[in-house]
Scaffold this motif. Sequence first.
Motif: not given
Length: 301
Positions: A224-229, A60-67, A101-104, A250-254
């Motif tokens: 910066v895994d996805d520069e557009s995000l 089971l993988h819980v996808d945070s949507t920011w993997e 993860p940026f706003d919340h 999650c890539w923005p907070v790792t």
Amino acid sequence: METSSSYLSRLESESIQILREAVSEASNPVMLFSAGKDSTVMAHLALRAFYPSKPPFPLLHVDSTWEFRSLLAFRDDFVRTNGLDLIVYANEVGRQQGINPFDHGEHYTRIMRTEALKSALDEGGYDFIFGGARRDEEKTRAKERVFSIRNANHVWDPRQQRPELWQIYNSRISPGQTVRVFPLSNWTENDILAYALWRKIQLAPLYFAMHRPVVERGGSFVVVDDESLMRFLPGETPVVRSVRFRTLGCWPVTGAIASTASDLGSVVLETSASSNSERQGRINDGEDGGSLERKKQEGYF
């Protein structure tokens, strides 16, 4: 630290015994799989424990949507190569609401990780849930037992942990309770890496040094895994540096670390010489670990 084959073999045997004992008591087990180094080693142990059959439970993988995108590719390749069953679950309501993860901040972790996990476990009706947590990761982890009981709301109470003398595990549960089982409890980060080297286990590419675009924040390198995000702060510009990860989230907070260790042998040597905790790469854990304990009491794995 001893990392001989006999020492690693003893760790392997203990983990396999834990896996088999839990499955013998479970009605509907499942194994959490993030595709990180710990869950990859744990999945390999499960393959060995139940060979020649495949493990009698899905991943089971819980996808945070920011993997990390490369981590998802590694996950899918691992499952396909080993013929395993994979369930991917994401909080679609949170995704539609744009929780990020940026706003919340911690609200994002609660909604996209903790609540998503609890919903996935409830929907699947799982009673025994395998996780790759190790006691040396962080001081809150050290309070866990190998068989950790959760109530009907997935709440963890460290004061209600059961004794596990002489490696005897109490797996009896009341209606509504579940058990989170940690086969890697007695492993360290060095053990995981040494075992992967010994058993020739392929780990996700993010654990190895490569030139990657990063920005420096709070003493860590955020890839910066996805520069557009990516949400750049004023004056920030990505710079390409040779970095790798010791822990993945999650890539923005790792946070990554500067490194030239591009193969598993050099990663083992570099990690053995480090005086820093791998958990320092989790930017959103909080300084004292208290936030992680609170998250665990809310149902975070």
